[in-house]
Design a protein around this motif. Structure first.
Motif, mmCIF file in Angstrom:
data_model
loop_
_atom_site.group_PDB
_atom_site.id
_atom_site.type_symbol
_atom_site.label_atom_id
_atom_site.label_comp_id
_atom_site.label_asym_id
_atom_site.label_seq_id
_atom_site.Cartn_x
_atom_site.Cartn_y
_atom_site.Cartn_z
ATOM 1 N N ARG A 88 -2.397 14.482 7.039
ATOM 2 C CA ARG A 88 -2.713 13.064 6.878
ATOM 3 C C ARG A 88 -3.850 12.868 5.871
ATOM 4 O O ARG A 88 -3.805 11.971 5.018
ATOM 5 N N LEU A 89 -4.869 13.708 5.975
ATOM 6 C CA LEU A 89 -6.024 13.567 5.088
ATOM 7 C C LEU A 89 -5.661 13.910 3.647
ATOM 8 O O LEU A 89 -6.157 13.282 2.711
ATOM 9 N N LEU A 121 -13.283 8.952 8.379
ATOM 10 C CA LEU A 121 -11.875 8.923 7.982
ATOM 11 C C LEU A 121 -11.067 9.935 8.788
ATOM 12 O O LEU A 121 -9.959 9.640 9.248
ATOM 13 N N ALA A 122 -11.620 11.126 8.980
ATOM 14 C CA ALA A 122 -10.939 12.146 9.774
ATOM 15 C C ALA A 122 -10.738 11.671 11.215
ATOM 16 O O ALA A 122 -9.650 11.837 11.792
ATOM 17 N N ASN A 123 -11.758 11.082 11.807
ATOM 18 C CA ASN A 123 -11.647 10.568 13.181
ATOM 19 C C ASN A 123 -10.566 9.507 13.286
ATOM 20 O O ASN A 123 -9.820 9.443 14.266
ATOM 21 N N LEU A 124 -10.491 8.646 12.276
ATOM 22 C CA LEU A 124 -9.486 7.593 12.278
ATOM 23 C C LEU A 124 -8.082 8.188 12.291
ATOM 24 O O LEU A 124 -7.216 7.769 13.072
ATOM 25 N N GLU A 160 -5.980 8.646 -2.614
ATOM 26 C CA GLU A 160 -6.568 7.380 -3.063
ATOM 27 C C GLU A 160 -7.953 7.152 -2.461
ATOM 28 O O GLU A 160 -8.849 6.676 -3.141
ATOM 29 N N ALA A 161 -8.109 7.475 -1.172
ATOM 30 C CA ALA A 161 -9.409 7.265 -0.520
ATOM 31 C C ALA A 161 -10.438 8.230 -1.093
ATOM 32 O O ALA A 161 -10.141 9.402 -1.334
ATOM 33 N N GLU A 172 -17.789 -1.202 12.142
ATOM 34 C CA GLU A 172 -17.675 0.216 11.766
ATOM 35 C C GLU A 172 -18.761 1.085 12.396
ATOM 36 O O GLU A 172 -18.469 2.144 12.954
ATOM 37 N N ASP A 173 -20.020 0.658 12.305
ATOM 38 C CA ASP A 173 -21.112 1.481 12.833
ATOM 39 C C ASP A 173 -20.965 1.695 14.333
ATOM 40 O O ASP A 173 -21.140 2.813 14.841
#
Length: 205
Positions: free
Chosen positions: A72-73, A91-94, A79-80, A147-148
């Protein structure tokens, strides 16, 4: 290697990613360097929050989850462009949550399979994945936190890190993590107040 060395190495790869070099080799090297921390995050989230997925019929293991998240990453980071270590692990956690939620939904949608000798026993109505209507509502509420606050809640309450460990991942002070966690909990309490034990749903009287 130490967590500080891992953090510095990840940041170096992220800096390289911002240049003109092809992205995929850099991302692969980045994932290889961060694999130990990513494996810990995968294992903690899987066994603490999605233990049903580790049993039949899926028998999901942390290594398998890590492989799926890495794929996925690789796609996402075409792009990210996370600018720092905090954004990379966020991003990895998401993607970990997305992968686990996808697996849980597919498990929910599978028809129950009973062994032949138990064919006369009614199959359970739920797969036990924990993603009923209220569970999905809670996940949505967590996803919709600022987010935080979402990052602090995810690391401490979902993945089981201490506030000090979460502070190291996020690059902030432990007191900041505590403040964000408390605010996130207040926001969730406000949104999910009707789910508290003993509360009657609106219109039930």
């Amino acid at each position: 290697m130490s967590q500080e060395h891992t953090t510095a190495a990840v940041q170096r790869y992220l800096d390289d990613l911002a240049g003109d070099s092809p992205a995929e080799p850099i991302v692969r090297s980045l994932l290889d360097r961060a694999v130990r921390r990513l494996h810990v995050l995968c294992a903690t989230l899987l066994f603490r929050s999605y233990p049903r997925l580790t049993h039949p019929p899926l028998n999901l293991q942390a290594d398998e989850l890590l492989g799926a998240v890495a794929e996925r990453l690789l796609k996402a980071m075409r792009e990210a462009r996370p600018r720092n270590v905090r954004q990379f692990f966020a991003l990895a956690n998401l993607h970990m949550r997305w992968e686990l939620n996808d697996l849980a939904r597919r498990l929910d949608n599978q028809p129950p399979v009973a062994e032949l000798r138990e064919s006369l026993v009614p199959a359970p109505a739920s797969s036990g994945s924990g993603l009923g209507p209220n569970g999905r509502r809670m996940l949505e509420a967590i996803e919709n936190l600022p987010e935080d606050e979402r990052e602090a809640f995810d690391l401490v309450r979902v993945q089981g890190m201490t506030q000090a460990e979460a502070a190291q991942v996020l690059g902030v002070a432990a007191v900041t993590v505590k403040r964000r966690l408390n605010r996130g909990l207040r926001l969730l309490t406000e949104k999910l107040d009707d789910l508290r034990p003993g509360e009657e749903p609106p219109g039930s009287t």
